[in-house]
Scaffold this motif. Structure first.
Motif, short mmCIF file in Angstrom:
data_model
loop_
_atom_site.label_atom_id
_atom_site.label_comp_id
_atom_site.label_asym_id
_atom_site.label_seq_id
_atom_site.Cartn_x
_atom_site.Cartn_y
_atom_site.Cartn_z
N PRO A 72 -4.08 -0.82 -2.19
CA PRO A 72 -3.97 -1.02 -0.91
C PRO A 72 -2.73 -0.61 -0.07
CG PRO A 72 -4.92 -2.90 -1.78
CD PRO A 72 -4.80 -2.13 -2.80
N LYS A 73 -2.57 -0.08 0.85
CA LYS A 73 -1.46 0.35 1.44
C LYS A 73 -0.27 -0.76 1.61
CE LYS A 73 -2.84 4.75 3.37
NZ LYS A 73 -2.92 5.55 4.85
N GLY A 74 -0.94 -2.04 1.96
CA GLY A 74 -0.02 -3.28 2.22
C GLY A 74 1.05 -3.29 0.87
N GLN A 75 0.40 -2.91 -0.49
CA GLN A 75 1.31 -3.13 -1.45
C GLN A 75 2.61 -2.32 -1.46
OE1 GLN A 75 0.39 -5.47 -4.01
NE2 GLN A 75 -1.14 -6.05 -2.88
N THR A 76 2.47 -1.18 -1.06
CA THR A 76 3.51 -0.27 -0.92
C THR A 76 4.46 -0.62 0.30
OG1 THR A 76 2.21 1.69 -1.81
CG2 THR A 76 4.13 2.27 -0.49
N GLU A 77 3.90 -1.04 1.01
CA GLU A 77 4.69 -1.41 2.38
C GLU A 77 5.58 -2.65 2.13
OE1 GLU A 77 1.63 -1.80 5.38
OE2 GLU A 77 1.38 0.16 5.95
N ALA A 78 5.11 -3.65 1.29
CA ALA A 78 5.61 -4.76 1.15
C ALA A 78 6.97 -4.60 0.19
CB ALA A 78 4.64 -5.83 0.29
N ALA A 79 6.63 -3.59 -1.02
CA ALA A 79 7.47 -3.23 -1.96
C ALA A 79 8.84 -2.55 -1.20
CB ALA A 79 7.00 -2.47 -2.91
N ARG A 80 8.53 -1.51 -0.31
CA ARG A 80 9.47 -0.94 0.67
C ARG A 80 10.29 -1.98 1.41
NH1 ARG A 80 9.23 4.71 0.45
NH2 ARG A 80 11.46 4.15 1.06
N SER A 81 9.40 -2.97 1.97
CA SER A 81 10.24 -3.88 2.93
C SER A 81 11.32 -4.71 2.13
CB SER A 81 9.19 -4.89 3.44
OG SER A 81 8.60 -5.33 2.46
N LEU A 82 10.80 -4.92 0.66
CA LEU A 82 11.84 -5.39 -0.17
C LEU A 82 13.18 -4.54 -0.58
CD1 LEU A 82 9.59 -7.34 -2.50
CD2 LEU A 82 10.84 -8.46 -0.42
N MET A 134 6.33 3.41 -6.84
CA MET A 134 5.35 3.92 -7.60
C MET A 134 5.26 3.34 -8.87
SD MET A 134 2.67 5.92 -7.82
CE MET A 134 3.08 6.86 -5.98
N ILE A 135 6.48 3.40 -9.73
CA ILE A 135 6.09 3.09 -11.09
C ILE A 135 6.00 1.55 -11.35
CG2 ILE A 135 7.78 2.84 -13.16
CD1 ILE A 135 9.04 5.34 -12.19
N SER A 136 6.57 0.54 -10.39
CA SER A 136 6.58 -0.78 -10.72
C SER A 136 5.25 -1.59 -9.95
CB SER A 136 7.69 -1.55 -10.36
OG SER A 136 8.77 -1.06 -10.82
N ILE A 137 4.93 -0.88 -8.70
CA ILE A 137 3.81 -1.77 -7.89
C ILE A 137 2.64 -0.70 -8.04
CG2 ILE A 137 3.23 -2.33 -5.86
CD1 ILE A 137 5.48 -3.92 -7.19
N THR A 138 2.63 0.59 -7.71
CA THR A 138 1.23 1.27 -7.40
C THR A 138 0.74 1.78 -8.78
OG1 THR A 138 2.43 2.23 -5.42
CG2 THR A 138 0.34 3.26 -6.23
N LEU A 139 1.12 2.43 -9.83
CA LEU A 139 0.74 2.75 -10.97
C LEU A 139 0.13 1.72 -11.77
CD1 LEU A 139 3.18 5.77 -12.16
CD2 LEU A 139 0.78 5.91 -11.40
N ARG A 157 -5.29 -0.33 -13.36
CA ARG A 157 -6.27 -1.30 -13.45
C ARG A 157 -7.50 -1.00 -13.08
NH1 ARG A 157 -8.19 -5.57 -10.53
NH2 ARG A 157 -8.70 -7.35 -11.94
N ILE A 158 -7.48 -0.21 -11.97
CA ILE A 158 -8.85 0.27 -11.20
C ILE A 158 -9.40 1.21 -12.28
CG2 ILE A 158 -9.27 1.61 -9.36
CD1 ILE A 158 -7.24 0.28 -7.55
N ILE A 159 -8.69 2.28 -12.56
CA ILE A 159 -9.36 3.43 -13.15
C ILE A 159 -9.58 3.24 -15.10
CG2 ILE A 159 -8.33 5.16 -11.64
CD1 ILE A 159 -5.93 5.82 -13.60
N ILE A 160 -9.38 2.18 -15.42
CA ILE A 160 -9.62 1.80 -16.85
C ILE A 160 -11.15 2.16 -17.31
CG2 ILE A 160 -10.22 0.13 -18.61
CD1 ILE A 160 -7.61 -1.42 -17.68
N PRO A 161 -12.19 1.97 -16.37
CA PRO A 161 -13.45 2.40 -16.73
C PRO A 161 -13.50 3.92 -16.80
CG PRO A 161 -13.71 0.55 -15.30
CD PRO A 161 -12.35 0.77 -15.57
#
Length: 253
Positions: free
Chosen positions: A147-157, A165-170, A175-179
């Motif tokens: 979700p884009k909100g995750q990136t926006e929250a990180a940038r706001s901090l 990208m390294i700490s939040i998004t990846l 977790r999504i692409i394990i299967p």
């Protein structure tokens, strides 16, 4: 009634195959205990071990390459983006066998270079190049699925785009692409059989090459049946793991 008819047809088909099969000839061609015994322990200690080792090397190399390509394709810098697109389309469009052949024979001759670890190493480089192209699209889809909100929250901090990208998004993307990544690992187990075209020594044979040579020596299909059983022994637990992971992710969503 319809289900009953379908079951009856299935049973009749099995019975017909069982009746028509030449069981004596099948046993003679694929179930020779003496020939099977001759394959041990090398079929495990050399062939199966090399198959798993080559798979792990190709997977790790492809994963690293895939992350780089996915980030390049998502980059706002146009040359990076087009370079990643061109690479991904090229190596997804070419047969893996052709890529392995090129890395093992064409590139070393054309550029007068020697690949590390000989022909097998060159074949593994080709397998990594192909795996990286496929994994790049999987990783890119995972990144876009966060979700884009995750990136926006990180940038706001106050986090930089790289740190985000390294700490939040990846982490969330993986977790999504394990299967699908597990599926890619299973495909690589089977694709290691393509390394036969690069050539091998006695100590670098994987399952398919090892059993193909044994079949040629004995003029019997028993080694091939053993290889098939070992491939299934390795891949079936992994495919079941994928199914479990997919169910858990579906429940989480």
């Amino acid at each position: 009634m319809r289900r009953g008819v379908l079951y009856a047809l299935f049973v009749a088909l099995i019975a017909l195959v069982a009746y028509a099969a030449d069981w004596g000839r099948l046993r003679e061609q694929f179930l020779q205990i003496d020939i099977a015994r001759e394959q041990f322990p090398e079929i495990i200690t050399i062939a199966a071990k090399n198959t798993l080792l080559f798979t792990l090397i190709a997977f790790v190399g492809g994963l690293v390459l895939g992350i780089v390509l996915a980030l390049m394709k998502l980059s706002t810098i146009t040359p990076y983006r087009w370079l990643a697109i061109g690479y991904i389309e090229l190596f997804r469009g070419l047969p893996a066998l052709l890529t392995i052949f090129a890395m093992a024979y064409v590139i070393p001759i054309a550029l007068e270079v020697r690949m590390p670890f000989g022909q097998v190493g060159a074949g593994l480089v080709g397998l990594i190049l192909v795996a990286g192209a496929y994994m790049a699209e999987t990783i890119r889809a995972g990144i876009l699925g966060v979700p884009k909100g995750q990136t926006e929250a990180a940038r706001s901090l106050g986090m930089s785009s790289g740190r985000t990208m390294i700490s939040i998004t990846l982490p969330q993307a993986f977790r999504i692409i394990i299967p699908p990544l597990t599926n890619e690992f299973v495909l690589l187990i089977k694709d290691t059989s393509l390394l036969f075209i690069a050539g091998s020594t006695i100590q670098t044979k994987e399952l398919t090459t090892f059993t193909r040579d044994a079949q040629s020596v004995n003029a019997n299909g028993t080694p091939l049946l053993m290889a098939a059983m070992l491939y299934l022994f390795i891949t079936i637990p992994l495919t079941r793991l994928v199914a479990v992971l997919e169910r858990r992710m579906a429940k989480a969503r």
